[in-house]
Design a protein around this motif. Structure first.
Motif, PDB file in Angstrom:
ATOM      1  N   LEU A  74      -3.250  15.762  31.113  1.00  0.00           N
ATOM      2  CA  LEU A  74      -4.014  14.805  30.322  1.00  0.00           C
ATOM      3  C   LEU A  74      -5.401  14.592  30.912  1.00  0.00           C
ATOM      4  CD1 LEU A  74      -3.939  12.525  28.043  1.00  0.00           C
ATOM      5  CD2 LEU A  74      -3.499  10.987  29.958  1.00  0.00           C
ATOM      6  N   ASP A  75      -5.468  14.438  32.224  1.00  0.00           N
ATOM      7  CA  ASP A  75      -6.746  14.185  32.892  1.00  0.00           C
ATOM      8  C   ASP A  75      -7.697  15.357  32.690  1.00  0.00           C
ATOM      9  OD1 ASP A  75      -8.386  12.500  34.621  1.00  0.00           O
ATOM     10  OD2 ASP A  75      -8.104  14.033  36.134  1.00  0.00           O
ATOM     11  N   ALA A  76      -7.187  16.586  32.850  1.00  0.00           N
ATOM     12  CA  ALA A  76      -8.032  17.763  32.648  1.00  0.00           C
ATOM     13  C   ALA A  76      -8.518  17.844  31.211  1.00  0.00           C
ATOM     14  CB  ALA A  76      -7.251  19.024  33.022  1.00  0.00           C
ATOM     15  N   TRP A  77      -7.639  17.526  30.274  1.00  0.00           N
ATOM     16  CA  TRP A  77      -7.996  17.534  28.851  1.00  0.00           C
ATOM     17  C   TRP A  77      -9.045  16.481  28.551  1.00  0.00           C
ATOM     18  CZ3 TRP A  77      -6.846  13.572  25.225  1.00  0.00           C
ATOM     19  CH2 TRP A  77      -7.035  13.899  23.877  1.00  0.00           C
ATOM     20  N   ALA A  78      -8.842  15.273  29.060  1.00  0.00           N
ATOM     21  CA  ALA A  78      -9.754  14.162  28.779  1.00  0.00           C
ATOM     22  C   ALA A  78     -11.163  14.445  29.286  1.00  0.00           C
ATOM     23  CB  ALA A  78      -9.215  12.874  29.396  1.00  0.00           C
ATOM     24  N   LYS A  79     -11.259  15.121  30.422  1.00  0.00           N
ATOM     25  CA  LYS A  79     -12.570  15.404  31.006  1.00  0.00           C
ATOM     26  C   LYS A  79     -13.362  16.422  30.187  1.00  0.00           C
ATOM     27  CE  LYS A  79     -11.425  14.151  35.744  1.00  0.00           C
ATOM     28  NZ  LYS A  79     -11.122  14.600  37.120  1.00  0.00           N
ATOM     29  N   LYS A  80     -12.695  17.131  29.282  1.00  0.00           N
ATOM     30  CA  LYS A  80     -13.361  18.134  28.459  1.00  0.00           C
ATOM     31  C   LYS A  80     -13.601  17.658  27.027  1.00  0.00           C
ATOM     32  CE  LYS A  80     -11.371  21.975  31.102  1.00  0.00           C
ATOM     33  NZ  LYS A  80     -10.473  23.162  31.051  1.00  0.00           N
ATOM     34  N   LEU A  81     -13.270  16.415  26.737  1.00  0.00           N
ATOM     35  CA  LEU A  81     -13.466  15.908  25.379  1.00  0.00           C
ATOM     36  C   LEU A  81     -14.958  15.847  25.053  1.00  0.00           C
ATOM     37  CD1 LEU A  81     -10.822  13.039  25.311  1.00  0.00           C
ATOM     38  CD2 LEU A  81     -10.765  15.153  23.974  1.00  0.00           C
ATOM     39  N   PRO A  82     -15.326  16.102  23.802  1.00  0.00           N
ATOM     40  CA  PRO A  82     -16.741  16.082  23.411  1.00  0.00           C
ATOM     41  C   PRO A  82     -17.330  14.675  23.464  1.00  0.00           C
ATOM     42  CG  PRO A  82     -15.335  16.418  21.496  1.00  0.00           C
ATOM     43  CD  PRO A  82     -14.441  16.523  22.692  1.00  0.00           C
ATOM     44  N   ALA A  83     -18.646  14.623  23.389  1.00  0.00           N
ATOM     45  CA  ALA A  83     -19.372  13.363  23.579  1.00  0.00           C
ATOM     46  C   ALA A  83     -19.081  12.334  22.506  1.00  0.00           C
ATOM     47  CB  ALA A  83     -20.872  13.644  23.649  1.00  0.00           C
ATOM     48  N   ASP A  84     -18.604  12.765  21.333  1.00  0.00           N
ATOM     49  CA  ASP A  84     -18.345  11.797  20.260  1.00  0.00           C
ATOM     50  C   ASP A  84     -16.937  11.202  20.326  1.00  0.00           C
ATOM     51  OD1 ASP A  84     -16.943  14.084  19.472  1.00  0.00           O
ATOM     52  OD2 ASP A  84     -17.356  13.770  17.346  1.00  0.00           O
ATOM     53  N   VAL A  85     -16.237  11.422  21.442  1.00  0.00           N
ATOM     54  CA  VAL A  85     -14.889  10.888  21.624  1.00  0.00           C
ATOM     55  C   VAL A  85     -14.898   9.881  22.769  1.00  0.00           C
ATOM     56  CG1 VAL A  85     -12.492  11.414  22.222  1.00  0.00           C
ATOM     57  CG2 VAL A  85     -13.793  12.988  20.768  1.00  0.00           C
ATOM     58  N   ASN A  86     -14.327   8.721  22.531  1.00  0.00           N
ATOM     59  CA  ASN A  86     -14.177   7.696  23.560  1.00  0.00           C
ATOM     60  C   ASN A  86     -12.717   7.675  24.000  1.00  0.00           C
ATOM     61  OD1 ASN A  86     -14.948   5.193  25.079  1.00  0.00           O
ATOM     62  ND2 ASN A  86     -13.412   4.302  23.721  1.00  0.00           N
ATOM     63  N   PHE A  87     -12.459   8.123  25.235  1.00  0.00           N
ATOM     64  CA  PHE A  87     -11.090   8.159  25.758  1.00  0.00           C
ATOM     65  C   PHE A  87     -10.870   6.981  26.694  1.00  0.00           C
ATOM     66  CE2 PHE A  87      -8.147   9.295  29.200  1.00  0.00           C
ATOM     67  CZ  PHE A  87      -7.004   9.545  28.463  1.00  0.00           C
ATOM     68  N   ARG A  88      -9.726   6.320  26.543  1.00  0.00           N
ATOM     69  CA  ARG A  88      -9.382   5.216  27.432  1.00  0.00           C
ATOM     70  C   ARG A  88      -7.883   5.178  27.661  1.00  0.00           C
ATOM     71  NH1 ARG A  88      -9.146   0.008  23.792  1.00  0.00           N
ATOM     72  NH2 ARG A  88      -9.045   0.901  21.699  1.00  0.00           N
ATOM     73  N   ARG A  89      -7.496   4.631  28.797  1.00  0.00           N
ATOM     74  CA  ARG A  89      -6.091   4.467  29.139  1.00  0.00           C
ATOM     75  C   ARG A  89      -5.692   3.013  28.923  1.00  0.00           C
ATOM     76  NH1 ARG A  89      -7.922   8.316  32.952  1.00  0.00           N
ATOM     77  NH2 ARG A  89      -6.524  10.119  33.190  1.00  0.00           N
ATOM     78  N   VAL A  90      -4.512   2.804  28.367  1.00  0.00           N
ATOM     79  CA  VAL A  90      -4.000   1.457  28.140  1.00  0.00           C
ATOM     80  C   VAL A  90      -2.564   1.393  28.649  1.00  0.00           C
ATOM     81  CG1 VAL A  90      -3.311  -0.233  26.402  1.00  0.00           C
ATOM     82  CG2 VAL A  90      -5.495   0.961  26.178  1.00  0.00           C
ATOM     83  N   PRO A  91      -2.308   0.615  29.692  1.00  0.00           N
ATOM     84  CA  PRO A  91      -0.929   0.456  30.172  1.00  0.00           C
ATOM     85  C   PRO A  91      -0.126  -0.446  29.243  1.00  0.00           C
ATOM     86  CG  PRO A  91      -2.431  -0.916  31.462  1.00  0.00           C
ATOM     87  CD  PRO A  91      -3.288  -0.113  30.517  1.00  0.00           C
ATOM     88  N   VAL A  92       1.111  -0.068  28.999  1.00  0.00           N
ATOM     89  CA  VAL A  92       1.964  -0.870  28.131  1.00  0.00           C
ATOM     90  C   VAL A  92       2.548  -2.046  28.910  1.00  0.00           C
ATOM     91  CG1 VAL A  92       2.552   1.032  26.581  1.00  0.00           C
ATOM     92  CG2 VAL A  92       3.977   0.588  28.599  1.00  0.00           C
ATOM     93  N   SER A  93       3.010  -3.061  28.179  1.00  0.00           N
ATOM     94  CA  SER A  93       3.588  -4.260  28.798  1.00  0.00           C
ATOM     95  C   SER A  93       4.890  -4.612  28.105  1.00  0.00           C
ATOM     96  CB  SER A  93       2.589  -5.422  28.720  1.00  0.00           C
ATOM     97  OG  SER A  93       1.435  -5.156  29.477  1.00  0.00           O
ATOM     98  N   PHE A  94       5.879  -3.738  28.230  1.00  0.00           N
ATOM     99  CA  PHE A  94       7.158  -3.955  27.581  1.00  0.00           C
ATOM    100  C   PHE A  94       8.006  -5.007  28.297  1.00  0.00           C
ATOM    101  CE2 PHE A  94       7.159   0.760  26.115  1.00  0.00           C
ATOM    102  CZ  PHE A  94       6.243   0.459  25.119  1.00  0.00           C
ATOM    103  N   SER A  95       7.729  -5.254  29.585  1.00  0.00           N
ATOM    104  CA  SER A  95       8.529  -6.177  30.386  1.00  0.00           C
ATOM    105  C   SER A  95       7.647  -6.750  31.488  1.00  0.00           C
ATOM    106  CB  SER A  95       9.722  -5.445  31.010  1.00  0.00           C
ATOM    107  OG  SER A  95       9.270  -4.571  32.039  1.00  0.00           O
TER     108      SER A  95
END
Length: 217
Positions: A74-95
């Motif tokens: 995922l990290d390698a993929w995210a670093k190659k995303l084009p400039a018109d894409v905003n990538f962010r990580r969101v941790p879930v809070s199930f508990s």
């Protein structure tokens, strides 16, 4: 695995299977996307980040072994995303445990330490088998990795981090996320290795969904 089972396993073992990356019937890596098989289309759009870019969200939990396994690709993929894409990580809070780990991520984010320590938190849990479910243990881990204890504690307990946790929980609910890892695109679709059949296929599906998001609705 549904949210109730996911949370119960987390409470009992400290880990969760989430969307499994192994043991799934693999789809072919190519071919057209199939709604309901490769991805899910939301009936009601989820909120997206402002800025006019295609919003892409990875939903994860530090305690999930499959998120840990997915992270390098995922990290390698995210670093190659084009400039018109905003990538962010969101941790879930199930508990409560998920929320504790979400606070770790957002505290690191507020201190500008995600790049340096995100993978190390995964390694601490899944390689070194540390328990990072108590504040004292979390702070000790941070100091061992060069983070000022007072600054981390202040961030960890801050109103800003608590707000981010609530916002992340609301976003995962808007996307109807019941397990991780999962990738949401443009507030309109989500995919996951369990849906697509493999981590690689999930990233390929995400690329295709990004292309779909660029087209006029």
């Amino acid at each position: 695995m549904n949210r109730r089972d996911f949370s119960a396993r987390a409470a009992g073992t400290g880990l969760a299977l989430g969307f499994g990356l192994v043991g799934q019937a693999a789809h072919a890596q190519g071919g057209p996307l199939v709604e309901g098989k490769d991805y899910v289309k939301l009936q009601t759009a989820a909120p997206v980040a402002s800025g006019g870019k295609v919003d892409v969200v990875e939903f994860f939990w530090y305690g999930c072994p499959h998120c840990n396994a997915f992270e390098p690709s995922l990290d390698a993929w995210a670093k190659k995303l084009p400039a018109d894409v905003n990538f962010r990580r969101v941790p879930v809070s199930f508990s409560a445990m998920h929320e504790t780990h979400a606070k770790i991520f957002y505290a690191l984010e507020s201190l500008g330490q995600v790049e340096a320590l995100h993978r190390k938190v995964f390694a601490a849990l899944h390689v070194q088998r540390k328990r990072l479910d108590k504040e004292a243990d979390i702070v000790e881990f941070m100091t061992q990795n060069g983070v000022d204890a007072a600054k981390f504690t202040e961030a960890y307990k801050s109103f800003g981090v608590a707000t981010k946790v609530r916002q992340g929980k609301a976003l995962s609910e808007a996307y109807k996320i019941d397990g991780v890892p999962a990738i949401g695109v443009a507030g309109r679709w989500f995919t996951a290795p369990s849906l697509a059949g493999s981590p690689e296929r999930a990233l390929a599906v995400s690329d295709a969904l990004i292309q779909m998001a660029r087209k006029p609705a």
